[in-house]
Design an enzyme around this catalytic site. Sequence first.
Site, PDB file in Angstrom:
ATOM      1  N   CYS A 136       0.846  -1.185   0.000  1.00  0.00           N
ATOM      2  CA  CYS A 136       0.000   0.000   0.000  1.00  0.00           C
ATOM      3  C   CYS A 136       0.892   1.249   0.000  1.00  0.00           C
ATOM      4  O   CYS A 136       2.065   1.184   0.371  1.00  0.00           O
ATOM      5  CB  CYS A 136      -0.905   0.010   1.233  1.00  0.00           C
ATOM      6  SG  CYS A 136      -2.268  -1.181   1.153  1.00  0.00           S
TER       7      CYS A 136
ATOM      8  N   ASN B 253       0.039 -14.218  -9.604  1.00  0.00           N
ATOM      9  CA  ASN B 253      -0.572 -15.254  -8.773  1.00  0.00           C
ATOM     10  C   ASN B 253      -1.686 -14.591  -7.981  1.00  0.00           C
ATOM     11  O   ASN B 253      -1.456 -13.578  -7.334  1.00  0.00           O
ATOM     12  CB  ASN B 253       0.434 -15.850  -7.794  1.00  0.00           C
ATOM     13  CG  ASN B 253       1.583 -16.549  -8.486  1.00  0.00           C
ATOM     14  OD1 ASN B 253       1.420 -17.119  -9.552  1.00  0.00           O
ATOM     15  ND2 ASN B 253       2.758 -16.498  -7.878  1.00  0.00           N
TER      16      ASN B 253
ATOM     17  N   HIS C 103      -1.219  -7.583  -7.014  1.00  0.00           N
ATOM     18  CA  HIS C 103       0.113  -7.400  -7.562  1.00  0.00           C
ATOM     19  C   HIS C 103       0.531  -8.616  -8.368  1.00  0.00           C
ATOM     20  O   HIS C 103      -0.079  -9.688  -8.276  1.00  0.00           O
ATOM     21  CB  HIS C 103       1.138  -7.169  -6.444  1.00  0.00           C
ATOM     22  CG  HIS C 103       1.453  -8.398  -5.633  1.00  0.00           C
ATOM     23  ND1 HIS C 103       0.577  -8.952  -4.722  1.00  0.00           N
ATOM     24  CD2 HIS C 103       2.560  -9.195  -5.619  1.00  0.00           C
ATOM     25  CE1 HIS C 103       1.117 -10.024  -4.164  1.00  0.00           C
ATOM     26  NE2 HIS C 103       2.324 -10.195  -4.702  1.00  0.00           N
TER      27      HIS C 103
ATOM     28  N   GLN D 146       4.330 -10.257 -10.590  1.00  0.00           N
ATOM     29  CA  GLN D 146       5.786 -10.290 -10.530  1.00  0.00           C
ATOM     30  C   GLN D 146       6.378 -10.371 -11.934  1.00  0.00           C
ATOM     31  O   GLN D 146       5.681 -10.750 -12.893  1.00  0.00           O
ATOM     32  CB  GLN D 146       6.260 -11.481  -9.693  1.00  0.00           C
ATOM     33  CG  GLN D 146       5.769 -11.454  -8.248  1.00  0.00           C
ATOM     34  CD  GLN D 146       6.273 -12.644  -7.452  1.00  0.00           C
ATOM     35  OE1 GLN D 146       7.475 -12.764  -7.203  1.00  0.00           O
ATOM     36  NE2 GLN D 146       5.372 -13.517  -7.047  1.00  0.00           N
TER      37      GLN D 146
END
Length: 369
Positions: A73, A156, A169, A171
């Site tokens: 955040c 994921n 999020h 990667q």
Amino acid sequence: MKKTSTRLADGRELLYYDLRDDTVRDAVDRRPPGRTVTTSELRRDVLLGDSVAIASHRQGRVYHPPADECPLCPSRDGRPTEIPDSSYDVVVFENRFPSLAGETGRCEVVCFTSDHEASFADLTEEQTGLVLEAWTDRTAELSRLPEVRQVFCFENRGAEIGVTLGHPHGQIYGYPFVTPRTALTLRSLAAHREAGGGENLFDAVLERELADERVVLESDNWVAFVPYAAHWPYEVHLYPRRRVPDLLALDDAARAEFPAVYLDLLRRFDRLFDGPDGGGRGSGEGGKDAGGAPPTPYIAAWHQAPFGPLTEFDGVNREDFALHLELFTIRRTSGKLKFLAGSESGMNVFINDVRPETAAQRLREVASS
């Protein structure tokens, strides 16, 4: 899009991607300076011919923190996080606990939105387009690193998948080698070209899939289908109609159309298990509706051609590869997951409990009206 690069207190790179060109990003990471210690090591399995990343430092990574302690955040009210600013559109930064680092590659985190309670499916088309630009930019930048051979952008989603941070999020991994799965694909391309008089295997597969009953959706520039030999209960492959090797090669028309197509697929996944037995979020738009069962866990993975010469693959070159995204869930029905048990984990032979044709039909049924 505006891109702003900065450094965190421990020296890791962080990049802001903003929709507005006049956005100013000058917030400073006020956490105490430190040094990120990694123990990433690649070990070669000489029997299988692949490599294993040994990254024991990841045992200490943040694990399911409460929402008010989320490190992804924005920094607020005297609580510094990985993102120094008080808001953001999209952020990419070097992973504090990377699986690959230094000579073994690079790992980055992509925060899709500052909204902790959102899901990718909640993004607007404009926001999704910005994420696509970030993926593309990072693919270009990482491909220039001498230690990176292949760039892998993925998300994921869900605790069932193994996600340890609930904030939306993904990667990006920069591998120092051609990954085993991509190597298998390249060898299949070479063998098919030899046996088929020069025909491209990706082109042949796409032609076959478009003629079959497993097509989920089509647009002017994209097509999505459940593959003939799907490994997972619900698995969709999304291809641009024009074969390109990577995100960098997408044309403007495909880029403009991607957000609507991808959001449609993600929202269908969230409706897969709606009904008397429950299992979906029921919102029809993504992840914010807290009613019902947990959202559909999934992995979304971009497959791009490796960079550099491919001399070990019998004349196959980067232009022979077809960029595509694979989206799949490990949930096979409401309340039941597909586990990688003996056959899958021990012998790499997948057993799928859902007929691909049935999965495609269900994914068509849950299209938004």
